[in-house]
Design an enzyme around this catalytic site. Structure first.
Site, PDB file in Angstrom:
ATOM      1  N   GLU A   1       0.816  -1.302   0.085  1.00  0.00           N
ATOM      2  CA  GLU A   1       0.093  -0.028   0.116  1.00  0.00           C
ATOM      3  C   GLU A   1       0.795   1.019  -0.027  1.00  0.00           C
ATOM      4  O   GLU A   1       0.620   2.155  -0.577  1.00  0.00           O
ATOM      5  CB  GLU A   1      -0.915   0.128   1.410  1.00  0.00           C
ATOM      6  CG  GLU A   1      -2.059  -0.992   1.038  1.00  0.00           C
ATOM      7  CD  GLU A   1      -1.817  -2.268   1.456  1.00  0.00           C
ATOM      8  OE1 GLU A   1      -0.382  -2.689   1.945  1.00  0.00           O
ATOM      9  OE2 GLU A   1      -2.771  -3.337   1.496  1.00  0.00           O
TER      10      GLU A   1
ATOM     11  N   HIS B   1      -9.048  -5.028  11.089  1.00  0.00           N
ATOM     12  CA  HIS B   1      -9.536  -4.828   9.700  1.00  0.00           C
ATOM     13  C   HIS B   1     -10.944  -3.802   9.842  1.00  0.00           C
ATOM     14  O   HIS B   1     -11.777  -4.040   8.756  1.00  0.00           O
ATOM     15  CB  HIS B   1     -10.031  -6.297   9.030  1.00  0.00           C
ATOM     16  CG  HIS B   1      -8.868  -6.809   8.461  1.00  0.00           C
ATOM     17  ND1 HIS B   1      -7.704  -6.956   9.240  1.00  0.00           N
ATOM     18  CD2 HIS B   1      -8.413  -7.364   7.171  1.00  0.00           C
ATOM     19  CE1 HIS B   1      -6.661  -7.417   8.740  1.00  0.00           C
ATOM     20  NE2 HIS B   1      -7.252  -7.743   7.333  1.00  0.00           N
TER      21      HIS B   1
END
Lengths: 361, 324
Positions: free
Chosen positions: B60, B129
């Site tokens: 990322e 998450h």
């Protein structure tokens, strides 16, 4: 782990490289002038800093000038440059003028970033110069993005992404190397290895076999090392990397050995504690890029001694003038604090006039 | 009007903008050959090919930063984060580079990037998450933040976000992806910074964004049916820019407000709006402004408790009844 420049006086001659053979005397003098201008500019900046007129950090490039000047001299229309916070040398090398740079250091409205960026954040996108980035290694994905943009648009170009030896220990760079190789992106990562990441020497900060650039081998990326004190070598080896980017759209990691005479920043009071005075003196005497290039040009018959002094005086006068310009320049207005945050607001587009963008009241 | 899912609405927005502007490129993990981890980009790779729909490795920091760099050169990358939770490993790129490059360059550079993906709890994936970072992102001057609740809004807002010349953080919800909503076939755009009154009412204003809008709507329905309370539901849609006018107009009408968000309470979006109401609607209020957030702990895994950690309609009703 010996420093390359301490051992390698026996480097081959790079003046015969094709890219250097085509140089005119004028080109060679321009390199000298550009290096001298960077040095005189930063000496002026140091003086301003010591007088308390420049805030924050001032990461001085003195000692490394041949790297920026040599590499940038190879840039074509679709080649781009991005670097870290030691960015004054690259800025002047791409053609930014001393006035806008000095004014930025003094935080004035006439600065290249209107006084919003400071020493670490010079930008000139019209000259393909994309900063000027303060976070160590943070610019490495951006350099990748410039290369991505070049390739996406179908242009033949390269992104020269400069970084220090310290930045080679940041994770984002490795992710970037993987993508660069995986996607055949025309990025050249130029490690300006000045042997110290702030106060930590190379052997205390970095694990490697022969050099930092060798780490690129794990990503199937071509790499090389380079003696940064010699502009001919810098140009010859950088050109190979640029050619690789242009012709094969492949990345390169090029580690250029160099040395800074001043601390990590001027605020680095201990820079004569983590390294010896003798070491600094040795570099100044034996490896100074300006001194070496001057000697070279004299031996080639390109430069007369009197001419050097004249160029030096001109560089100093230009730097002095930039200080006067910066001092005489206005401060940015208080209202400007809230400008240049959002494009749409600055342009007062419909989007910029819809909803509340700022929340003080 | 045909009904399509929130997921399809986002996909249609992407497809239309890909079609419209060759500088738009969709980049992210599993967005191409896999058809999207949540099938948002399903079919786009087959239609637009390798150049426009790009699978990335799990990196990322590099690919978000790469998108920022490419946007400086004029591309309009739409970056997918499989979860907004993964923004933490790209934080430097999002904040310092996307958020600040325009400012630090004195306006010389702009960054027309969209970063999008789901940001929600409630799916049994634990704390790592389940982040809802809209408040953190909205804290950064330079970033814009959008949290659509319906298919109609998701499409119209995403198209606008892609055309916007500033970096837009687009926070979706996996729990909303399957929701159906009416979406016109003809093109439309929804401006950022315009809230939407999702239900009109007279007794109290419920202010929410993202998934919490549906909670507020359910609560409003029950308040009307069981307590004879008429609740107005204001969906912020966009957090920054923020539509203060619509909020104030509603509160000046109802004189009461409850703020609902799935985020944690400390410095949440509701805190910002409470402060604004205190300052600008003090004389119009007949009761203190109340807030409902997720229970202030990392997102719990246990399916038995997870749903209880997030605001439920019953929580909203209890708060409303305490001031109505």
């Amino acid at each position: 782990m010996p420093l390359l420049m301490d051992t390698a006086v026996t480097t081959p001659n790079f003046d015969t490289a094709p890219i250097n053979q085509s140089l005119t005397s004028e080109d060679k003098l321009r390199f000298l002038r550009d290096m001298m201008r960077i040095r005189r500019f930063e000496q002026g900046a140091l003086q301003q800093y010591s007088q308390g007129k420049i805030g924050g950090f001032l990461h001085v490039y003195i000692g490394q000038e041949s790297v920026a000047v040599g590499t940038v001299s190879l840039m074509g229309a679709n080649d781009h440059v991005i670097t870290a916070y030691r960015d004054h040398g690259h800025a002047l090398a791409v053609g930014m003028n001393m006035n806008e740079c000095m004014a930025e250091l003094l935080g004035k409205a006439t600065g290249c970033s209107k006084g919003k960026g400071g020493s670490m954040h010079f930008f000139a996108p019209d000259k393909n110069y994309w900063g000027g980035h303060g976070i160590v290694g943070g610019q490495t994905p951006l350099g990748l993005g410039l290369a991505y943009g070049i390739k996406y648009k179908g242009l033949t170009g390269a992104a020269l992404c400069f970084m220090g030896d310290g930045a080679t220990n940041q994770g984002a760079w490795y992710e970037s190397l993987n993508l660069a190789s995986l996607w055949d992106l025309p990025v050249v990562y130029i490690i300006e290895n000045n042997q110290y990441s702030m106060g930590t020497s190379l052997d205390r900060s970095s694990a490697f076999r022969s050099c930092l650039a060798e780490r690129a081998a794990g990503f199937a990326i071509d790499w090389d090392t380079c003696n940064g004190e010699d502009i001919y070598e810098v140009r010859a080896k950088t050109q190979i990397a640029i050619d690789r980017a242009h012709k094969q759209s492949r990345p390169t990691v090029l580690e250029i050995d160099t040395y800074r005479y001043y601390g990590h920043s001027v605020a680095d009071a201990k820079h004569k504690v983590y390294r010896s005075e003798e070491e600094i003196e040795r570099y100044k005497q034996n490896h100074d890029p300006i001194r070496l290039w001057k000697a070279r040009l004299i031996s080639e018959g390109v430069l007369a001694e009197g001419k050097y002094d004249e160029m030096d005086a001109a560089a100093k006068a230009e730097a002095d003038e930039s200080i006067k310009f910066a001092e005489a320049s206005p401060w940015p207005s208080e209202a400007s604090i809230s400008e240049d945050v959002y494009f749409e607001v600055d342009r007062q587009t419909i989007a910029g006039r819809t909803g509340k963008h700022f929340f003080n009241d | 009007m045909p009904e399509i899912t929130y997921r399809e609405a986002i996909r249609h927005a992407l497809a239309e903008e890909l079609e419209r502007d060759e500088n738009v490129v969709v980049i992210g993990e599993e967005v191409a050959e896999y058809d999207g981890a949540y099938k948002v980009t399903e079919g786009l790779w087959k239609r637009f090919g390798d150049k426009r729909i790009v699978d990335t490795p799990i990196s990322e920091a590099a690919f978000i930063g790469m998108g920022v760099g490419a946007s400086m050169l004029g591309l309009r990358p739409v970056m997918e984060l499989m979860f907004w939770s993964f923004a933490t490993v790209a934080w430097d790129q999002i904040i310092n580079n996307a958020g600040f490059v325009r400012y630090m360059s004195g306006g010389l550079i702009n960054c027309p990037i969209v970063i999008r993906g789901p940001a929600n709890g409630g799916t049994g994936v634990g704390a790592t998450h389940s982040h809802t970072p809209e408040n953190m992102l909205a804290n950064i001057p330079g970033l814009k933040v959008v949290c659509p609740a319906t298919a109609y809004d998701a499409k119209g807002l995403l198209k606008t976000a892609i055309r916007d010349n500033d970096p837009v953080m687009f926070l979706e919800s996996t729990l909303l992806y399957g929701n159906l909503g009416e979406v016109p076939t003809e093109e439309y755009l929804i401006p950022l910074g315009v809230a939407d009154v999702k239900r009109e009412g007279t007794d109290i204003t419920l202010i929410a964004h993202g998934g919490a809008v549906l909670t507020a709507l359910k609560a409003a329905e029950l308040l009307a049916a069981e307590h004879d309370i008429s609740a107005e539901v204001v969906d912020l849609r966009s957090i920054r820019p923020l539509d203060e006018e619509t909020i104030l107009k509603s509160v000046r009408k109802t004189h009461r407000a409850v703020l609902i968000e799935e985020n944690k309470p400390f410095c949440g979006v509701g805190a910002q709006i409470s402060s604004m109401l205190m300052q600008k609607a003090f004389d119009d209020l007949d009761a203190p402004v109340l807030r409902i957030s997720a229970i202030d702990a990392p997102a719990i895994y246990s399916p038995h408790l997870e749903a209880k950690q997030l605001p439920r309609p019953t929580d909203v009703i209890a708060k409303v009844l305490s001031i109505c």
